[in-house]
Enzyme design. Sequence first.
Site, PDB file in Angstrom:
ATOM      1  N   PRO A 292       8.728  -7.438 -11.245  1.00  0.00           N
ATOM      2  CA  PRO A 292       9.041  -8.149 -10.000  1.00  0.00           C
ATOM      3  C   PRO A 292       9.745  -9.501 -10.165  1.00  0.00           C
ATOM      4  O   PRO A 292      10.168 -10.104  -9.179  1.00  0.00           O
ATOM      5  CB  PRO A 292       7.668  -8.333  -9.326  1.00  0.00           C
ATOM      6  CG  PRO A 292       6.673  -8.183 -10.417  1.00  0.00           C
ATOM      7  CD  PRO A 292       7.279  -7.302 -11.461  1.00  0.00           C
ATOM      8  N   LYS A 296      13.846  -7.519  -7.266  1.00  0.00           N
ATOM      9  CA  LYS A 296      14.887  -6.507  -7.069  1.00  0.00           C
ATOM     10  C   LYS A 296      14.390  -5.141  -6.576  1.00  0.00           C
ATOM     11  O   LYS A 296      15.187  -4.317  -6.117  1.00  0.00           O
ATOM     12  CB  LYS A 296      15.659  -6.282  -8.385  1.00  0.00           C
ATOM     13  CG  LYS A 296      16.534  -7.450  -8.769  1.00  0.00           C
ATOM     14  CD  LYS A 296      17.767  -7.531  -7.891  1.00  0.00           C
ATOM     15  CE  LYS A 296      18.503  -8.835  -7.989  1.00  0.00           C
ATOM     16  NZ  LYS A 296      18.376  -9.700  -6.825  1.00  0.00           N
TER      17      LYS A 296
HETATM   18  P1  RFL Z   1       6.993   2.932  -2.217  1.00  0.00           P
HETATM   19  O1  RFL Z   1       6.932   1.676  -1.422  1.00  0.00           O
HETATM   20  O2  RFL Z   1       6.071   3.075  -3.362  1.00  0.00           O
HETATM   21  O3  RFL Z   1       6.771   4.139  -1.206  1.00  0.00           O
HETATM   22  C1  RFL Z   1       6.569   5.470  -1.632  1.00  0.00           C
HETATM   23  C2  RFL Z   1       5.746   6.196  -0.591  1.00  0.00           C
HETATM   24  O4  RFL Z   1       5.581   7.567  -1.002  1.00  0.00           O
HETATM   25  C3  RFL Z   1       4.233   7.956  -0.777  1.00  0.00           C
HETATM   26  N1  RFL Z   1       3.900   9.082  -1.676  1.00  0.00           N
HETATM   27  C4  RFL Z   1       3.844  10.366  -1.276  1.00  0.00           C
HETATM   28  N2  RFL Z   1       4.037  10.947  -0.076  1.00  0.00           N
HETATM   29  C5  RFL Z   1       3.887  12.291   0.015  1.00  0.00           C
HETATM   30  N3  RFL Z   1       3.532  13.076  -1.047  1.00  0.00           N
HETATM   31  C6  RFL Z   1       3.332  12.540  -2.278  1.00  0.00           C
HETATM   32  N4  RFL Z   1       2.980  13.291  -3.301  1.00  0.00           N
HETATM   33  C7  RFL Z   1       3.481  11.124  -2.421  1.00  0.00           C
HETATM   34  N5  RFL Z   1       3.357  10.266  -3.462  1.00  0.00           N
HETATM   35  C8  RFL Z   1       3.605   9.036  -2.996  1.00  0.00           C
HETATM   36  C9  RFL Z   1       3.431   6.689  -1.070  1.00  0.00           C
HETATM   37  O5  RFL Z   1       2.143   6.723  -0.460  1.00  0.00           O
HETATM   38  C10 RFL Z   1       4.349   5.621  -0.462  1.00  0.00           C
HETATM   39  O6  RFL Z   1       4.054   5.361   0.891  1.00  0.00           O
HETATM   40  O7  RFL Z   1       8.469   3.190  -2.780  1.00  0.00           O
HETATM   41  P2  RFL Z   1       9.920   2.824  -2.157  1.00  0.00           P
HETATM   42  O8  RFL Z   1       9.990   3.215  -0.702  1.00  0.00           O
HETATM   43  O9  RFL Z   1      10.903   3.335  -3.124  1.00  0.00           O
HETATM   44  O10 RFL Z   1       9.972   1.222  -2.136  1.00  0.00           O
HETATM   45  C11 RFL Z   1       9.990   0.476  -3.337  1.00  0.00           C
HETATM   46  C12 RFL Z   1       9.299  -0.879  -3.142  1.00  0.00           C
HETATM   47  O11 RFL Z   1       8.034  -0.667  -2.552  1.00  0.00           O
HETATM   48  C13 RFL Z   1       9.138  -1.637  -4.475  1.00  0.00           C
HETATM   49  O12 RFL Z   1      10.287  -1.493  -5.275  1.00  0.00           O
HETATM   50  C14 RFL Z   1       8.901  -3.148  -4.261  1.00  0.00           C
HETATM   51  O13 RFL Z   1       7.679  -3.374  -3.610  1.00  0.00           O
HETATM   52  C15 RFL Z   1       8.918  -3.908  -5.594  1.00  0.00           C
HETATM   53  N6  RFL Z   1       8.597  -5.329  -5.462  1.00  0.00           N
HETATM   54  C16 RFL Z   1       9.558  -6.231  -5.033  1.00  0.00           C
HETATM   55  N7  RFL Z   1      10.781  -5.812  -4.680  1.00  0.00           N
HETATM   56  C17 RFL Z   1      11.715  -6.699  -4.193  1.00  0.00           C
HETATM   57  O14 RFL Z   1      12.832  -6.276  -3.872  1.00  0.00           O
HETATM   58  N8  RFL Z   1      11.444  -8.044  -4.023  1.00  0.00           N
HETATM   59  C18 RFL Z   1      10.237  -8.551  -4.355  1.00  0.00           C
HETATM   60  O15 RFL Z   1      10.021  -9.736  -4.122  1.00  0.00           O
HETATM   61  C19 RFL Z   1       9.238  -7.649  -4.909  1.00  0.00           C
HETATM   62  N9  RFL Z   1       8.032  -8.088  -5.235  1.00  0.00           N
HETATM   63  C20 RFL Z   1       7.321  -5.798  -5.781  1.00  0.00           C
HETATM   64  C21 RFL Z   1       7.063  -7.201  -5.663  1.00  0.00           C
HETATM   65  C22 RFL Z   1       6.310  -4.939  -6.185  1.00  0.00           C
HETATM   66  C23 RFL Z   1       5.070  -5.428  -6.495  1.00  0.00           C
HETATM   67  N10 RFL Z   1       4.079  -4.493  -6.891  1.00  0.00           N
HETATM   68  C24 RFL Z   1       2.754  -4.495  -6.440  1.00  0.00           C
HETATM   69  C25 RFL Z   1       4.465  -3.302  -7.613  1.00  0.00           C
HETATM   70  C26 RFL Z   1       5.842  -7.715  -5.966  1.00  0.00           C
HETATM   71  C27 RFL Z   1       4.833  -6.849  -6.418  1.00  0.00           C
HETATM   72  C28 RFL Z   1       3.524  -7.482  -6.777  1.00  0.00           C
HETATM   73  C1  PHB Z   2       6.804 -12.132  -3.353  1.00  0.00           C
HETATM   74  O1  PHB Z   2       5.907 -11.269  -3.349  1.00  0.00           O
HETATM   75  O2  PHB Z   2       6.893 -12.983  -2.454  1.00  0.00           O
HETATM   76  C2  PHB Z   2       7.757 -12.188  -4.479  1.00  0.00           C
HETATM   77  C3  PHB Z   2       7.563 -11.358  -5.569  1.00  0.00           C
HETATM   78  C4  PHB Z   2       8.468 -11.413  -6.632  1.00  0.00           C
HETATM   79  C5  PHB Z   2       9.539 -12.294  -6.580  1.00  0.00           C
HETATM   80  C6  PHB Z   2       9.747 -13.089  -5.475  1.00  0.00           C
HETATM   81  C7  PHB Z   2       8.854 -13.032  -4.415  1.00  0.00           C
HETATM   82  O3  PHB Z   2      10.409 -12.368  -7.614  1.00  0.00           O
END
Ligand code: RFL
Ligand code: PHB
Length: 389
Positions: A292, A296
């Site tokens: 993260p 991206k």
């Molecule tokens: P998701 O959000 O994981 O959604 C996938 C969905 O598919 C469902 N699913 C199923 N459904 C039916 N049948 C199955 N067998 C299934 N298996 C799974 C799931 O329940 C879910 O609802 O993927 P998607 O849509 O590709 O989105 C990706 C983003 O969620 C992810 O890349 C970001 O959250 C990453 N990320 C960040 N990205 C940014 O661009 N900017 C940020 O600041 C940022 N901060 C972060 C992040 C991810 C984090 N974590 C916890 C991984 C910060 C954190 C802490």
């Molecule tokens: C956020 O969760 O706010 C977040 C996570 C990763 C970043 C920036 C913001 O790089």
Amino acid sequence: MKTQVAIIGAGPAGLLLGQLLAKSGIANIVLEQRSPEYVLGRIRAGVLEQTAVDLLDEAGVGARMHREGLPHDGVELCFAGQRHRIDLHGLTGKRVMVYGQTEVTHDLMDARTAAGLPTVYEAQDVRLEGFASDTPRVHYEKDGVTHTVDCDFIAGCDGFHGVCRASVPAEHITTHEKVYPFGWLGLLSDTPPVSPELIYVHHERGFALCSQRSKTRSRYYVQCSLQDDVAQWSDDAFWEELKSRLPADTAAQLVTGASLEKSIAPLRSFVAEPMRFGRLLLAGDAAHIVPPTGAKGLNLAASDVGYLWQGLTEHYRGGAGGLDHYSERALARIWKAERFSWWMTSLMHRFPDTGSFGERMQQAELAYLFGSTAAMTVLAENYVGLPMR
Ligand code: RFL
Ligand code: PHB
């Protein structure tokens, strides 16, 4: 039932794709294994590139984002106890939008409901069939009944642990992976952000990040051990650790409060190639993961969806080629974001084998960065997001 595109997963990738396809008159269904409350309860990304903002506008779901989101013109990096600002707007002419993934998902869910588009939550045991042929099918269970969807395409938007990528025979897919030896412990609180812009902190105790969701809601992270259990981290312990990694004057301004959510996320870089297998198309975390640090992940999910929407629209309008280039176009952008996220992670974290030489290399790189407009421009143009080609 029969539809044109069966979308697996109601995360931001699946819901955004559904909205854009509907706009182009392409029928779709979304199948999600969890409940809407569960999907909205996951606290994740917070920073949107202009490209993602534009796609949300295109999908007709941008109104609340423009009202409540916070455009940011800069970002700070802190090392050796000194905060340095990167003037994103001055260096690139672009800015980023601080608006939480939870809110993006909420807006997309509301729009889908308002448009009356079919969505099945708590769809269990999703199985894909025949995506190497022209007549793919998806089976799922709901309330003990088996249902089948006949479709033209399956969009695998089901995240890293989903069923779509796992359904591809091993000989047709190549994966690349790097797992980092630490995690991020995140805390969400209804407290005003410590500073108007995000602060990424390099510290000998480990990385920290001061982020935010609004003028009254903050999101903070500290690098932690993968052996840590979130239950062992009291709110007080979290705030003390965060303060110890901030410059004294910044720590003095930090407003602490009860956590609304606290969780540990592992860090991983991962890419699966290609992203198209006959009539199965992967998008978002189903195909790739970034640590993260570069913010991206959600943005790549949005740009994949942008390319996929263009490809499917061309396909249904009778134009050749759109989908043939989907994987190649998406991966060209993905690998650059993988590089940037890996670089930011390597620069800002404490690794078990960093040692004194590694520490000096990080310090030298950060010192070079802030002494060079060229180097700051490289960081800024990657942070605000590379153009979609
Ligand atoms: P998701 O959000 O994981 O959604 C996938 C969905 O598919 C469902 N699913 C199923 N459904 C039916 N049948 C199955 N067998 C299934 N298996 C799974 C799931 O329940 C879910 O609802 O993927 P998607 O849509 O590709 O989105 C990706 C983003 O969620 C992810 O890349 C970001 O959250 C990453 N990320 C960040 N990205 C940014 O661009 N900017 C940020 O600041 C940022 N901060 C972060 C992040 C991810 C984090 N974590 C916890 C991984 C910060 C954190 C802490
Ligand atoms: C956020 O969760 O706010 C977040 C996570 C990763 C970043 C920036 C913001 O790089």
